[in-house]
Motif scaffolding. Structure first.
Motif, PDB file in Angstrom:
ATOM      1  N   VAL A   1      -0.290 -17.721   0.423  1.00  0.00           N
ATOM      2  CA  VAL A   1      -0.148 -18.848   1.329  1.00  0.00           C
ATOM      3  C   VAL A   1       0.633 -18.363   2.549  1.00  0.00           C
ATOM      4  N   GLY A   2       0.114 -18.583   3.723  1.00  0.00           N
ATOM      5  CA  GLY A   2       0.855 -18.243   4.936  1.00  0.00           C
ATOM      6  C   GLY A   2       0.597 -16.862   5.497  1.00  0.00           C
ATOM      7  N   GLY A   3       0.102 -15.953   4.672  1.00  0.00           N
ATOM      8  CA  GLY A   3      -0.128 -14.625   5.224  1.00  0.00           C
ATOM      9  C   GLY A   3      -0.471 -13.595   4.163  1.00  0.00           C
ATOM     10  N   LEU A   4      -0.521 -12.335   4.603  1.00  0.00           N
ATOM     11  CA  LEU A   4      -0.770 -11.223   3.698  1.00  0.00           C
ATOM     12  C   LEU A   4       0.565 -10.674   3.230  1.00  0.00           C
ATOM     13  N   ALA A   5       0.768 -10.670   1.921  1.00  0.00           N
ATOM     14  CA  ALA A   5       1.989 -10.083   1.375  1.00  0.00           C
ATOM     15  C   ALA A   5       1.775  -8.585   1.228  1.00  0.00           C
ATOM     16  N   CYS A   6       2.726  -7.795   1.718  1.00  0.00           N
ATOM     17  CA  CYS A   6       2.618  -6.337   1.647  1.00  0.00           C
ATOM     18  C   CYS A   6       3.851  -5.775   0.958  1.00  0.00           C
ATOM     19  N   GLN A   7       3.626  -4.862   0.022  1.00  0.00           N
ATOM     20  CA  GLN A   7       4.725  -4.170  -0.649  1.00  0.00           C
ATOM     21  C   GLN A   7       4.462  -2.673  -0.548  1.00  0.00           C
ATOM     22  N   ILE A   8       5.450  -1.958  -0.065  1.00  0.00           N
ATOM     23  CA  ILE A   8       5.291  -0.520   0.148  1.00  0.00           C
ATOM     24  C   ILE A   8       6.420   0.189  -0.596  1.00  0.00           C
ATOM     25  N   ARG A   9       6.079   1.203  -1.388  1.00  0.00           N
ATOM     26  CA  ARG A   9       7.103   1.918  -2.139  1.00  0.00           C
ATOM     27  C   ARG A   9       6.949   3.422  -1.932  1.00  0.00           C
ATOM     28  N   ASP A  10       8.083   4.101  -1.765  1.00  0.00           N
ATOM     29  CA  ASP A  10       8.048   5.565  -1.715  1.00  0.00           C
ATOM     30  C   ASP A  10       9.241   6.112  -2.482  1.00  0.00           C
ATOM     31  N   HIS A  11       9.176   7.420  -2.764  1.00  0.00           N
ATOM     32  CA  HIS A  11      10.243   8.045  -3.548  1.00  0.00           C
ATOM     33  C   HIS A  11      11.000   9.065  -2.712  1.00  0.00           C
TER      34      HIS A  11
ATOM     35  N   THR B   1       6.402  -8.541  14.466  1.00  0.00           N
ATOM     36  CA  THR B   1       5.125  -9.006  13.931  1.00  0.00           C
ATOM     37  C   THR B   1       5.225  -9.640  12.539  1.00  0.00           C
ATOM     38  N   VAL B   2       6.142  -9.175  11.709  1.00  0.00           N
ATOM     39  CA  VAL B   2       6.164  -9.632  10.314  1.00  0.00           C
ATOM     40  C   VAL B   2       7.244 -10.676  10.065  1.00  0.00           C
ATOM     41  N   GLU B   3       7.145 -11.311   8.884  1.00  0.00           N
ATOM     42  CA  GLU B   3       8.181 -12.230   8.415  1.00  0.00           C
ATOM     43  C   GLU B   3       8.666 -11.760   7.047  1.00  0.00           C
ATOM     44  N   ASP B   4       9.819 -12.301   6.648  1.00  0.00           N
ATOM     45  CA  ASP B   4      10.388 -12.014   5.314  1.00  0.00           C
ATOM     46  C   ASP B   4      10.499 -10.521   5.044  1.00  0.00           C
ATOM     47  N   LEU B   5      10.951  -9.774   6.030  1.00  0.00           N
ATOM     48  CA  LEU B   5      11.088  -8.324   5.870  1.00  0.00           C
ATOM     49  C   LEU B   5      12.282  -8.020   4.977  1.00  0.00           C
TER      50      LEU B   5
ATOM     51  N   GLY C   1      16.073   2.515  -8.303  1.00  0.00           N
ATOM     52  CA  GLY C   1      15.553   3.560  -9.190  1.00  0.00           C
ATOM     53  C   GLY C   1      15.006   4.756  -8.436  1.00  0.00           C
ATOM     54  N   GLY C   2      15.683   5.178  -7.374  1.00  0.00           N
ATOM     55  CA  GLY C   2      15.253   6.335  -6.609  1.00  0.00           C
ATOM     56  C   GLY C   2      14.060   6.068  -5.711  1.00  0.00           C
ATOM     57  N   ALA C   3      13.735   4.804  -5.519  1.00  0.00           N
ATOM     58  CA  ALA C   3      12.585   4.471  -4.659  1.00  0.00           C
ATOM     59  C   ALA C   3      13.004   3.512  -3.541  1.00  0.00           C
ATOM     60  N   ASN C   4      12.310   3.627  -2.428  1.00  0.00           N
ATOM     61  CA  ASN C   4      12.457   2.647  -1.349  1.00  0.00           C
ATOM     62  C   ASN C   4      11.390   1.588  -1.535  1.00  0.00           C
ATOM     63  N   ARG C   5      11.798   0.329  -1.497  1.00  0.00           N
ATOM     64  CA  ARG C   5      10.832  -0.768  -1.629  1.00  0.00           C
ATOM     65  C   ARG C   5      10.944  -1.654  -0.410  1.00  0.00           C
ATOM     66  N   LEU C   6       9.837  -1.737   0.290  1.00  0.00           N
ATOM     67  CA  LEU C   6       9.807  -2.558   1.488  1.00  0.00           C
ATOM     68  C   LEU C   6       8.773  -3.666   1.255  1.00  0.00           C
ATOM     69  N   SER C   7       9.135  -4.890   1.595  1.00  0.00           N
ATOM     70  CA  SER C   7       8.155  -5.966   1.472  1.00  0.00           C
ATOM     71  C   SER C   7       8.217  -6.852   2.711  1.00  0.00           C
ATOM     72  N   PHE C   8       7.079  -7.406   3.054  1.00  0.00           N
ATOM     73  CA  PHE C   8       7.023  -8.287   4.223  1.00  0.00           C
ATOM     74  C   PHE C   8       5.743  -9.115   4.166  1.00  0.00           C
ATOM     75  N   LEU C   9       5.710 -10.122   5.006  1.00  0.00           N
ATOM     76  CA  LEU C   9       4.537 -10.990   5.109  1.00  0.00           C
ATOM     77  C   LEU C   9       3.934 -10.833   6.502  1.00  0.00           C
ATOM     78  N   LEU C  10       2.635 -10.608   6.545  1.00  0.00           N
ATOM     79  CA  LEU C  10       1.915 -10.604   7.825  1.00  0.00           C
ATOM     80  C   LEU C  10       1.333 -12.001   8.001  1.00  0.00           C
ATOM     81  N   PRO C  11       1.944 -12.837   8.819  1.00  0.00           N
ATOM     82  CA  PRO C  11       1.515 -14.236   8.888  1.00  0.00           C
ATOM     83  C   PRO C  11       0.114 -14.395   9.476  1.00  0.00           C
TER      84      PRO C  11
END
Lengths: 144, 112
Positions: free
Chosen positions: A72-82, A118-122, A128-138
């Motif tokens: 609802v509202g946009g594309l949810a994106c989750q990006i993870r790296d180590h 451009t994004v929301e909810d960044l 656990g040794g990982a970077n987790r980035l999440s955001f919404l592309l409205p």
């Protein structure tokens, strides 16, 4: 309505990121979006992924995991790296750099400005040794 | 990274034939632009970007670097920005720095 996640694992280099963007933007959930939203998505994902390549994986190699779904509202994106954590465990503020004389123009540092514009909810967290980035592309672009 | 150059009426016209300037190709773009502009004395350089569907911040940085390398005696102008490229220039306000043509001026088409 929430759909299932589209997942993609990408090697942490700029060539793989380019191929991943071309692949991602042609399939669901991006293929059916308006040209404006697809263009926002490509800009944001390119900046996020290339930042990981350039900084998190500057001194090591690894993969980037991408998850995207319609929400609802946009594309949810989750990006993870180590790779290496964000300095200070927080995201760059991406402040706009005023443009002055040609000799002093910035040749970089636009990435986080473009992302934040451009994004929301960044959100970022190190876990656990990982970077987790999440955001919404409205779906509706409120900022510009 | 394919760039085609042609000089016409004191203007060096460079046409990008690939469809993106991104992190994977920004350095090559910058190097190739430097080579092409160094072999010409034209004071105006027009980069035809009508084939470029996508440009990221690395690509933008490379275009800015070319502008800075040519200054102060020579100018880099841009032509034919596609919607996504236009958006990146507008958001970063680089559209206020460059002289941007909607399309290649008459008589300057068909570089290369």
């Amino acid at each position: 309505m929430d759909a299932s996640w589209t997942k993609l694992i990408v090697a942490g280099n700029t060539e793989a990121v380019r191929r991943a963007l071309l692949h991602l933007l042609q399939g669901p959930p991006f293929a059916g979006l308006s040209p404006g939203l697809r263009s926002d998505a490509e800009i944001v994902l390119a900046e996020v992924l290339n930042n990981i390549v350039e900084h998190a994986y500057a001194a090591s190699a690894g993969n980037i995991e991408i998850r995207v779904r319609r929400q609802v509202g946009g594309l949810a994106c989750q990006i993870r790296d180590h790779g290496a954590p964000m300095p200070g465990l927080s995201l760059p503020d991406g402040a706009f750099q005023p443009l002055g004389a040609i000799a002093d123009l910035p040749e970089g540092g636009f990435g986080w400005f473009l992302i934040r514009n451009t994004v929301e909810d960044l959100q970022y967290r190190r876990e656990g040794g990982a970077n987790r980035l999440s955001f919404l592309l409205p779906y509706e672009q409120s900022k510009s | 990274m394919e760039l085609l150059a042609k000089e016409s009426g004191g203007i060096l016209i460079i046409r990008a034939t690939q469809d993106r300037i991104d992190a994977a190709g920004a350095i090559q773009f910058k190097d190739r632009m430097r080579d092409l502009t160094q072999t010409s004395a034209a004071r105006r350089v027009v980069l035809d970007m009508s084939n470029i569907a996508f440009l990221d911040s690395s690509g933008l940085g490379a275009v800015v670097a070319v502008l800075k390398a040519l200054a102060p005696d020579r100018k880099l102008e841009l032509s034919g920005l596609t919607p996504t490229v236009q958006k990146v220039f507008r958001l970063t306000r680089m559209d206020s720095i460059f002289l941007i043509h909607e399309a290649m001026p008459d008589g300057l088409r068909h570089a290369g």
